[in-house]
Design a protein around this motif. Structure first.
Motif, PDB file in Angstrom:
ATOM      1  N   PHE A   1      17.702  13.948 -10.015  1.00 53.76           N
ATOM      2  CA  PHE A   1      16.688  13.622  -9.370  1.00 53.76           C
ATOM      3  C   PHE A   1      16.907  13.204  -7.798  1.00 53.76           C
ATOM      4  O   PHE A   1      17.750  12.427  -7.374  1.00 53.76           O
ATOM      5  CB  PHE A   1      15.739  12.339  -9.596  1.00 53.76           C
ATOM      6  N   HIS A   2      16.563  14.376  -6.829  1.00 54.52           N
ATOM      7  CA  HIS A   2      16.978  14.219  -5.309  1.00 54.52           C
ATOM      8  C   HIS A   2      15.974  13.441  -4.969  1.00 54.52           C
ATOM      9  O   HIS A   2      14.768  13.995  -4.693  1.00 54.52           O
ATOM     10  CB  HIS A   2      17.230  15.715  -4.824  1.00 54.52           C
ATOM     11  N   VAL A   3      15.888  12.273  -4.078  1.00 54.05           N
ATOM     12  CA  VAL A   3      15.010  11.657  -3.858  1.00 54.05           C
ATOM     13  C   VAL A   3      14.991  11.526  -2.155  1.00 54.05           C
ATOM     14  O   VAL A   3      16.014  11.035  -1.711  1.00 54.05           O
ATOM     15  CB  VAL A   3      14.942  10.075  -4.282  1.00 54.05           C
ATOM     16  N   SER A   4      14.137  11.533  -1.399  1.00 50.73           N
ATOM     17  CA  SER A   4      13.984  11.431  -0.025  1.00 50.73           C
ATOM     18  C   SER A   4      12.691  11.054   0.400  1.00 50.73           C
ATOM     19  O   SER A   4      11.724  10.864  -0.549  1.00 50.73           O
ATOM     20  CB  SER A   4      14.257  12.973   0.590  1.00 50.73           C
ATOM     21  N   ALA A   5      12.620  10.489   1.669  1.00 50.53           N
ATOM     22  CA  ALA A   5      11.072  10.155   2.063  1.00 50.53           C
ATOM     23  C   ALA A   5      10.972  10.606   3.441  1.00 50.53           C
ATOM     24  O   ALA A   5      11.748  11.029   4.277  1.00 50.53           O
ATOM     25  CB  ALA A   5      11.138   8.654   2.213  1.00 50.53           C
ATOM     26  N   THR A   6       9.635  10.776   3.791  1.00 48.60           N
ATOM     27  CA  THR A   6       9.097  11.300   5.203  1.00 48.60           C
ATOM     28  C   THR A   6       9.076  10.112   6.016  1.00 48.60           C
ATOM     29  O   THR A   6       8.688  10.220   7.184  1.00 48.60           O
ATOM     30  CB  THR A   6       7.763  12.022   5.256  1.00 48.60           C
ATOM     31  N   ALA A   7       9.239   8.770   5.555  1.00 49.75           N
ATOM     32  CA  ALA A   7       9.177   7.956   6.367  1.00 49.75           C
ATOM     33  C   ALA A   7      10.379   6.619   5.708  1.00 49.75           C
ATOM     34  O   ALA A   7      10.749   6.778   4.705  1.00 49.75           O
ATOM     35  CB  ALA A   7       7.852   7.013   6.434  1.00 49.75           C
ATOM     36  N   THR A   8      10.279   5.676   6.571  1.00 51.32           N
ATOM     37  CA  THR A   8      11.242   4.427   5.932  1.00 51.32           C
ATOM     38  C   THR A   8      10.509   3.749   5.021  1.00 51.32           C
ATOM     39  O   THR A   8       9.567   3.464   4.940  1.00 51.32           O
ATOM     40  CB  THR A   8      11.674   3.402   7.276  1.00 51.32           C
ATOM     41  N   VAL A   9      11.205   3.580   3.675  1.00 51.83           N
ATOM     42  CA  VAL A   9      10.728   3.041   2.706  1.00 51.83           C
ATOM     43  C   VAL A   9      11.859   1.745   2.171  1.00 51.83           C
ATOM     44  O   VAL A   9      13.135   2.013   2.461  1.00 51.83           O
ATOM     45  CB  VAL A   9      10.424   3.759   1.398  1.00 51.83           C
ATOM     46  N   LEU A  10      11.459   0.776   1.583  1.00 55.56           N
ATOM     47  CA  LEU A  10      12.181  -0.367   1.087  1.00 55.56           C
ATOM     48  C   LEU A  10      12.391  -0.184  -0.265  1.00 55.56           C
ATOM     49  O   LEU A  10      13.555  -0.599  -0.804  1.00 55.56           O
ATOM     50  CB  LEU A  10      11.574  -1.762   1.238  1.00 55.56           C
ATOM     51  N   GLY A  11      11.741   0.515  -1.072  1.00 53.53           N
ATOM     52  CA  GLY A  11      11.821   0.871  -2.547  1.00 53.53           C
ATOM     53  C   GLY A  11      10.948   1.720  -2.955  1.00 53.53           C
ATOM     54  O   GLY A  11      10.098   2.191  -2.281  1.00 53.53           O
ATOM     55  N   PHE A  12      11.157   2.389  -4.211  1.00 46.17           N
ATOM     56  CA  PHE A  12      10.449   3.291  -4.797  1.00 46.17           C
ATOM     57  C   PHE A  12      10.442   3.258  -6.220  1.00 46.17           C
ATOM     58  O   PHE A  12      11.404   2.680  -6.951  1.00 46.17           O
ATOM     59  CB  PHE A  12      10.759   4.659  -4.377  1.00 46.17           C
TER      60      PHE A  12
ATOM     61  N   GLU B   1       5.423   5.071  -6.736  1.00 45.16           N
ATOM     62  CA  GLU B   1       5.099   3.985  -5.808  1.00 45.16           C
ATOM     63  C   GLU B   1       6.118   3.850  -4.971  1.00 45.16           C
ATOM     64  O   GLU B   1       7.276   3.902  -5.208  1.00 45.16           O
ATOM     65  CB  GLU B   1       5.050   2.664  -6.896  1.00 45.16           C
ATOM     66  N   VAL B   2       5.878   3.306  -3.735  1.00 42.50           N
ATOM     67  CA  VAL B   2       6.902   3.089  -2.617  1.00 42.50           C
ATOM     68  C   VAL B   2       6.424   1.633  -2.103  1.00 42.50           C
ATOM     69  O   VAL B   2       5.407   1.408  -2.106  1.00 42.50           O
ATOM     70  CB  VAL B   2       6.685   4.019  -1.715  1.00 42.50           C
ATOM     71  N   THR B   3       7.425   1.173  -1.451  1.00 41.08           N
ATOM     72  CA  THR B   3       7.232  -0.138  -0.742  1.00 41.08           C
ATOM     73  C   THR B   3       7.913   0.062   0.573  1.00 41.08           C
ATOM     74  O   THR B   3       9.002   0.647   0.854  1.00 41.08           O
ATOM     75  CB  THR B   3       7.996  -1.254  -1.471  1.00 41.08           C
ATOM     76  N   VAL B   4       6.845  -0.339   1.586  1.00 43.12           N
ATOM     77  CA  VAL B   4       7.237   0.020   3.075  1.00 43.12           C
ATOM     78  C   VAL B   4       7.344  -1.446   3.824  1.00 43.12           C
ATOM     79  O   VAL B   4       6.909  -2.355   3.298  1.00 43.12           O
ATOM     80  CB  VAL B   4       6.371   0.899   3.748  1.00 43.12           C
ATOM     81  N   LEU B   5       7.714  -1.543   5.065  1.00 39.07           N
ATOM     82  CA  LEU B   5       7.836  -2.727   5.859  1.00 39.07           C
ATOM     83  C   LEU B   5       6.589  -2.495   6.685  1.00 39.07           C
ATOM     84  O   LEU B   5       6.465  -1.723   7.329  1.00 39.07           O
ATOM     85  CB  LEU B   5       9.275  -2.562   6.549  1.00 39.07           C
ATOM     86  N   SER B   6       5.732  -3.696   6.764  1.00 40.46           N
ATOM     87  CA  SER B   6       4.659  -3.991   7.395  1.00 40.46           C
ATOM     88  C   SER B   6       5.269  -4.100   8.730  1.00 40.46           C
ATOM     89  O   SER B   6       6.362  -4.568   9.230  1.00 40.46           O
ATOM     90  CB  SER B   6       3.712  -4.976   6.604  1.00 40.46           C
ATOM     91  N   ASN B   7       3.993  -4.552   9.626  1.00 40.88           N
ATOM     92  CA  ASN B   7       4.167  -4.869  11.144  1.00 40.88           C
ATOM     93  C   ASN B   7       4.973  -6.368  11.156  1.00 40.88           C
ATOM     94  O   ASN B   7       5.602  -6.497  12.014  1.00 40.88           O
ATOM     95  CB  ASN B   7       2.937  -4.690  12.041  1.00 40.88           C
ATOM     96  N   ASP B   8       4.365  -7.096  10.030  1.00 42.47           N
ATOM     97  CA  ASP B   8       5.055  -8.426  10.171  1.00 42.47           C
ATOM     98  C   ASP B   8       6.486  -8.601   9.209  1.00 42.47           C
ATOM     99  O   ASP B   8       6.633  -9.759   8.848  1.00 42.47           O
ATOM    100  CB  ASP B   8       4.015  -9.471   9.690  1.00 42.47           C
ATOM    101  N   GLN B   9       7.142  -7.586   9.087  1.00 42.51           N
ATOM    102  CA  GLN B   9       8.238  -7.572   8.306  1.00 42.51           C
ATOM    103  C   GLN B   9       8.302  -8.015   6.987  1.00 42.51           C
ATOM    104  O   GLN B   9       9.229  -8.563   6.414  1.00 42.51           O
ATOM    105  CB  GLN B   9       9.281  -8.121   9.214  1.00 42.51           C
ATOM    106  N   LYS B  10       7.079  -7.481   6.215  1.00 45.28           N
ATOM    107  CA  LYS B  10       7.169  -7.795   4.735  1.00 45.28           C
ATOM    108  C   LYS B  10       6.841  -6.678   3.942  1.00 45.28           C
ATOM    109  O   LYS B  10       6.466  -5.660   4.529  1.00 45.28           O
ATOM    110  CB  LYS B  10       5.629  -8.651   4.645  1.00 45.28           C
ATOM    111  N   GLY B  11       7.265  -6.635   2.975  1.00 45.23           N
ATOM    112  CA  GLY B  11       7.425  -5.393   1.858  1.00 45.23           C
ATOM    113  C   GLY B  11       5.748  -5.303   1.407  1.00 45.23           C
ATOM    114  O   GLY B  11       5.132  -6.042   0.950  1.00 45.23           O
ATOM    115  N   VAL B  12       4.887  -4.150   1.698  1.00 43.47           N
ATOM    116  CA  VAL B  12       3.936  -3.762   1.094  1.00 43.47           C
ATOM    117  C   VAL B  12       3.912  -2.414   0.662  1.00 43.47           C
ATOM    118  O   VAL B  12       4.857  -1.665   0.783  1.00 43.47           O
ATOM    119  CB  VAL B  12       2.790  -3.882   2.341  1.00 43.47           C
ATOM    120  N   VAL B  13       2.935  -2.246  -0.306  1.00 44.23           N
ATOM    121  CA  VAL B  13       2.651  -0.918  -0.924  1.00 44.23           C
ATOM    122  C   VAL B  13       2.475   0.165   0.154  1.00 44.23           C
ATOM    123  O   VAL B  13       1.459   0.000   1.134  1.00 44.23           O
ATOM    124  CB  VAL B  13       1.366  -1.008  -2.041  1.00 44.23           C
ATOM    125  N   GLY B  14       3.077   1.168   0.099  1.00 41.99           N
ATOM    126  CA  GLY B  14       2.928   2.325   1.024  1.00 41.99           C
ATOM    127  C   GLY B  14       2.263   3.722   0.335  1.00 41.99           C
ATOM    128  O   GLY B  14       1.751   3.414  -0.862  1.00 41.99           O
TER     129      GLY B  14
END
Length: 212
Positions: free
Chosen positions: A98-109, A187-200
């Motif tokens: 599995f070759h995984v990439s993202a179009t934006a910064t993510v904290l997890g998937f 599912e992906v987790t991204v960084l919110s504006n207040d530097q918290k992990g949220v669902v993306g």
């Protein structure tokens, strides 16, 4: 039979000798006109029969047991060929990457791979045979129904692209293709504006599959 032939030959030879001797003796009875001295008898000639009897033995018949070779060339099938047994289908093995990439910064998937009739991933639960060179937190779960769940996470941005390799047990008589391996429940987790992990947005995650 051989003795009778030999006796016949001897009898013929005796008759010849006696006949010759008798002829010569009649001539010896005549006197010699010179002084009444008996004339010198003519020596008897002995004829040796050159007859040769060959008694041939009846040859003994022999039966040959050496088979006659049959030439085999292109397109010629040898007589009574030995059938070659075709082995029954056995389980094979494939490597799914599995070759995984993202179009934006993510904290997890996290994503899952539904079961397929072509076989299943080797191992079960956390012992499913999947590895990654990434240093982030890697989890794997091979469920009893054949579903595989993979995830990668880190407190900061993931270093992407990343690869995850898994061993797949291919069912007998089957061939696993990349199109047989589908991705679902992303599912992906991204960084919110207040530097918290949220669902993306899951569409930002790109997973390509290769099979070897």
């Amino acid at each position: 039979m051989q003795a009778q032939v030999v006796r016949g030959i001897v009898s013929i030879a005796v008759v010849i000798v006696l006949g010759v001797g008798a002829g010569c003796g009649g001539g010896g009875g005549g006197g010699n006109d010179n002084g009444g001295v008996a004339g010198t008898p003519t020596p008897a000639r002995t004829f040796v029969s050159a007859t040769q009897t060959i008694v041939g033995a009846t040859p003994t018949a022999h039966t040959s047991t050496v088979p006659t070779p049959t030439p085999v060339g292109d397109g010629v099938t040898p007589p009574n060929p030995t059938p070659i047994a075709t082995p029954s289908g056995t389980q094979g093995s494939a490597t799914v990457v599995f070759h995984v990439s993202a179009t934006a910064t993510v904290l997890g998937f996290q994503f899952s791979i539904p079961p397929t009739a072509k076989g299943r991933f080797s191992g079960s639960a956390a012992l499913v045979q999947c590895t990654t060179p990434s240093r982030e937190l890697f989890t794997k779960n091979g469920k009893d129904d054949g579903t595989l769940i993979l995830s990668l996470a880190f407190p900061t941005a993931l270093a992407l692209p990343a690869t995850i390799s898994c061993t797949f047990d291919v069912a007998a008589g089957q061939q696993l293709l990349a199109t047989d391996v589908t991705i679902s429940d992303t599912e992906v987790t991204v960084l919110s504006n207040d530097q918290k992990g949220v669902v993306g947005d899951p569409s930002m995650l790109v997973v390509d599959v290769s099979v070897s």
